[in-house]
Write a protein that holds these residues in place. Structure first.
Motif, PDB file in Angstrom:
ATOM      1  N   PHE A  73       0.788  -1.236   0.000  1.00 14.05           N
ATOM      2  CA  PHE A  73       0.000   0.000   0.000  1.00 14.05           C
ATOM      3  C   PHE A  73       0.819   1.285   0.000  1.00 14.05           C
ATOM      4  CE2 PHE A  73      -2.941  -3.200   1.517  1.00 14.05           C
ATOM      5  CZ  PHE A  73      -4.007  -2.950   0.668  1.00 14.05           C
ATOM      6  N   ALA A  74       2.111   1.221   0.275  1.00 15.74           N
ATOM      7  CA  ALA A  74       2.904   2.450   0.319  1.00 15.74           C
ATOM      8  C   ALA A  74       2.934   3.168  -1.019  1.00 15.74           C
ATOM      9  CB  ALA A  74       4.335   2.136   0.784  1.00 15.74           C
ATOM     10  N   ALA A  75       2.866   2.400  -2.118  1.00 14.57           N
ATOM     11  CA  ALA A  75       2.918   3.004  -3.455  1.00 14.57           C
ATOM     12  C   ALA A  75       1.647   2.721  -4.249  1.00 14.57           C
ATOM     13  CB  ALA A  75       4.134   2.487  -4.215  1.00 14.57           C
ATOM     14  N   PHE A  76       0.570   2.381  -3.567  1.00 22.00           N
ATOM     15  CA  PHE A  76      -0.641   1.979  -4.270  1.00 22.00           C
ATOM     16  C   PHE A  76      -1.178   3.098  -5.167  1.00 22.00           C
ATOM     17  CE2 PHE A  76      -5.061   0.762  -4.843  1.00 22.00           C
ATOM     18  CZ  PHE A  76      -4.962  -0.599  -5.060  1.00 22.00           C
ATOM     19  N   SER A  77      -1.249   4.312  -4.630  1.00 23.37           N
ATOM     20  CA  SER A  77      -1.751   5.434  -5.434  1.00 23.37           C
ATOM     21  C   SER A  77      -0.828   5.739  -6.605  1.00 23.37           C
ATOM     22  CB  SER A  77      -1.920   6.684  -4.557  1.00 23.37           C
ATOM     23  OG  SER A  77      -2.967   6.495  -3.631  1.00 23.37           O
ATOM     24  N   ASP A  78       0.479   5.543  -6.412  1.00 22.82           N
ATOM     25  CA  ASP A  78       1.425   5.761  -7.509  1.00 22.82           C
ATOM     26  C   ASP A  78       1.089   4.858  -8.694  1.00 22.82           C
ATOM     27  OD1 ASP A  78       2.777   7.584  -5.972  1.00 22.82           O
ATOM     28  OD2 ASP A  78       4.377   6.206  -5.392  1.00 22.82           O
ATOM     29  N   GLN A  79       0.787   3.600  -8.397  1.00 20.74           N
ATOM     30  CA  GLN A  79       0.531   2.627  -9.455  1.00 20.74           C
ATOM     31  C   GLN A  79      -0.636   3.047 -10.340  1.00 20.74           C
ATOM     32  OE1 GLN A  79       2.044  -1.179  -6.748  1.00 20.74           O
ATOM     33  NE2 GLN A  79      -0.125  -0.819  -7.055  1.00 20.74           N
ATOM     34  N   LEU A  80      -1.624   3.709  -9.758  1.00 18.70           N
ATOM     35  CA  LEU A  80      -2.820   4.088 -10.505  1.00 18.70           C
ATOM     36  C   LEU A  80      -2.813   5.528 -11.004  1.00 18.70           C
ATOM     37  CD1 LEU A  80      -5.614   2.417  -8.339  1.00 18.70           C
ATOM     38  CD2 LEU A  80      -4.835   1.700 -10.599  1.00 18.70           C
ATOM     39  N   TYR A  81      -2.104   6.416 -10.307  1.00 21.77           N
ATOM     40  CA  TYR A  81      -2.319   7.839 -10.578  1.00 21.77           C
ATOM     41  C   TYR A  81      -1.059   8.677 -10.774  1.00 21.77           C
ATOM     42  CZ  TYR A  81      -6.925   6.588  -8.759  1.00 21.77           C
ATOM     43  OH  TYR A  81      -8.133   5.988  -8.551  1.00 21.77           O
ATOM     44  N   THR A  82       0.112   8.183 -10.407  1.00 23.99           N
ATOM     45  CA  THR A  82       1.303   9.028 -10.427  1.00 23.99           C
ATOM     46  C   THR A  82       2.222   8.646 -11.575  1.00 23.99           C
ATOM     47  OG1 THR A  82       1.200   9.196  -8.012  1.00 23.99           O
ATOM     48  CG2 THR A  82       3.250   9.886  -9.080  1.00 23.99           C
ATOM     49  N   PRO A  83       2.456   9.547 -12.528  1.00 19.68           N
ATOM     50  CA  PRO A  83       3.397   9.238 -13.606  1.00 19.68           C
ATOM     51  C   PRO A  83       4.831   9.322 -13.072  1.00 19.68           C
ATOM     52  CG  PRO A  83       2.602  11.491 -13.789  1.00 19.68           C
ATOM     53  CD  PRO A  83       1.842  10.865 -12.655  1.00 19.68           C
ATOM     54  N   PRO A  84       5.756   8.549 -13.648  1.00 20.62           N
ATOM     55  CA  PRO A  84       5.552   7.599 -14.752  1.00 20.62           C
ATOM     56  C   PRO A  84       5.052   6.224 -14.312  1.00 20.62           C
ATOM     57  CG  PRO A  84       7.870   7.703 -14.202  1.00 20.62           C
ATOM     58  CD  PRO A  84       7.200   8.707 -13.315  1.00 20.62           C
ATOM     59  N   TRP A  85       4.911   5.992 -12.979  1.00 15.88           N
ATOM     60  CA  TRP A  85       4.385   4.704 -12.517  1.00 15.88           C
ATOM     61  C   TRP A  85       3.137   4.311 -13.316  1.00 15.88           C
ATOM     62  CZ3 TRP A  85       5.679   1.914  -7.808  1.00 15.88           C
ATOM     63  CH2 TRP A  85       6.656   2.521  -7.008  1.00 15.88           C
ATOM     64  N   SER A  86       2.129   5.179 -13.236  1.00 14.20           N
ATOM     65  CA  SER A  86       0.820   4.859 -13.797  1.00 14.20           C
ATOM     66  C   SER A  86       0.830   4.872 -15.318  1.00 14.20           C
ATOM     67  CB  SER A  86      -0.222   5.848 -13.265  1.00 14.20           C
ATOM     68  OG  SER A  86       0.201   7.192 -13.494  1.00 14.20           O
ATOM     69  N   ALA A  87       1.434   5.894 -15.905  1.00 11.72           N
ATOM     70  CA  ALA A  87       1.391   6.048 -17.359  1.00 11.72           C
ATOM     71  C   ALA A  87       2.020   4.846 -18.061  1.00 11.72           C
ATOM     72  CB  ALA A  87       2.092   7.338 -17.767  1.00 11.72           C
TER      73      ALA A  87
END
Length: 416
Positions: A328-342
């Motif tokens: 869960f520490a990077a959960f929002s990154d995976q869906l919403y934070t570039p470049p993770w999400s993009a």
């Protein structure tokens, strides 16, 4: 092919009975938590503390056409009714003068609320919860890391320390230890490390089935199921993850999809275009996803719910509590934070062979510009729909339908 998935019907029936039982227990003075979708629910599962997922309840209220009533309750008290509606609609349940008339009998008042504070608005929503009689709010930090992993979805199952970063994991592990102490003191229940390990193992088994299902759908031509059936089939078990029922429900979903693929079942026999839906579920109009099959031969084959279950949850090895922090520490990154999400959305679009992407962009969207740009740079046409997924005031359904139809003709089918 219009027959609903048996797994979707079974999951919905299970959820209704579960919620009815939960309401009875809460009425007798039992503990109840309200937790955000991106919160570590596994701790509550381990301790036997019943919980309701905040955004799930907002989806039920919206699907039952009661969102505007609940937003009105916020407005009457001077709170914004046009900001983070997905998270604030459940708060309005605390102000409902006639909860017996609410969907599914109404949301019982929780004694504990848990959320990661991903922004000022989110924090304020839960601070208001904290002022309600008998309610305690436990906040989790939202940390960031400068170093972004390449192809994080390959690292996460076993190399999660590298993917997330040790500093972030140190912070969240410490916060989870504090949450356990808080829950033990608040409820009198005891956290069992043995039980926790069992919960974590069951979650991994469940997500392995979800990964297999995601890959089946990605390979299948034609698409064997409607995306609005896949959402309850995967997400209701997700809210019960860490249980044998949820693991078995994920397996039943997989087996049903596999049977449909083997039989050559087609959602749209005249399939001409495979579409990807990026964004939260359009809860006020779930029929939207089926609207373009007959007119344009266009089928939505992807939503984030099954995909993030496949790529975002698996965690093997190491200390179980630290592994949960890594979930869960990077959960929002995976869906919403570039470049993770993009990068992930591009990977998923290619994996599923989509011909176009419909991207729901709400007022609180994070990273939407970069997601659209990355997909277009990869040669995948994108249509942005600016609307809120639970607030029908933000969109005209007929206008949305016309917009998508025009886009399909201009960009997706232009070379046919």
């Amino acid at each position: 092919m219009n027959a609903r998935l048996s797994s979707a019907s079974a999951a919905t029936a299970y959820q209704r009975q579960w919620f009815a039982d939960l309401r009875k227990e809460a009425a007798q003075g039992g503990d109840l938590a309200l937790v955000n979708a991106d919160a570590p629910q596994e701790i509550f599962r381990t301790m036997g503390i019943p919980y309701v997922v905040n955004q799930w309840w907002a989806s039920i209220v919206t699907a039952k056409r009661r969102a505007q009533d609940y937003l009105g309750l916020l407005r009457e008290r001077g709170y914004p009714d046009d900001s983070e509606q997905y998270s604030s609609i459940p708060l309005a349940s605390a102000f409902d003068p006639d909860p017996a008339d609410a969907p599914w009998g109404g949301l019982p008042r929780p004694s504990i609320v848990l959320a990661e504070t991903t922004g000022d608005v989110s924090r304020k929503i839960f601070d208001i919860w904290d002022t309600q009689p008998g309610v305690s709010f436990y906040p989790l930090e939202s940390a960031a890391e400068n170093d972004v992993p390449t192809r994080w979805w390959e690292l996460m199952p076993r190399d999660w320390e590298q993917a997330v970063g040790s500093d972030r994991l140190d912070l969240m592990t410490g916060e989870l230890e504090g949450l356990i102490r808080f829950l033990e003191q608040t409820t009198g229940r005891v956290f069992s490390e043995t039980r926790f390990a069992e919960v974590m193992d069951l979650v991994n088994e469940q997500q392995e089935w979800n990964r297999r299902t995601r890959d089946l759908i990605a390979r299948a031509r034609p698409c064997p199921l409607p995306v609005n059936d896949s959402i309850p089939s995967v997400m209701i078990p997700q809210w019960h993850r860490g249980t044998v029922w949820a693991r078995d429900a994920a397996r039943a979903f997989h087996d049903e999809v596999a049977d449909r693929v083997s039989a050559g079942t087609a959602v749209c026999p005249g399939e001409r275009a495979r579409l990807m839906w990026i964004g939260r579920g359009l809860w006020f109009d779930l029929d939207f996803y089926r609207r373009f099959e007959e007119s344009h031969g266009a089928v939505f084959v992807w939503s984030m719910y099954l995909a993030i279950a496949a790529d975002g949850y698996l965690r093997y090895g190491g200390d179980p509590l630290r592994a949960l922090a890594a979930r869960f520490a990077a959960f929002s990154d995976q869906l919403y934070t570039p470049p993770w999400s993009a990068e992930w959305y591009v990977k998923e679009a290619r994996h599923h062979g989509v011909d176009g992407v419909v991207h729901l962009v709400s007022e609180d969207a994070r990273g939407s510009y970069f997601t659209t740009r990355a997909l277009e740079a990869a040669g995948i046409p994108v249509l942005e729909l600016h609307a809120d997924n639970v607030d029908a005031r933000s969109a005209d359904g007929d206008a949305l339908t016309r917009t998508v139809g025009d886009w399909l003709e201009r960009r997706v089918h232009a070379g046919d």
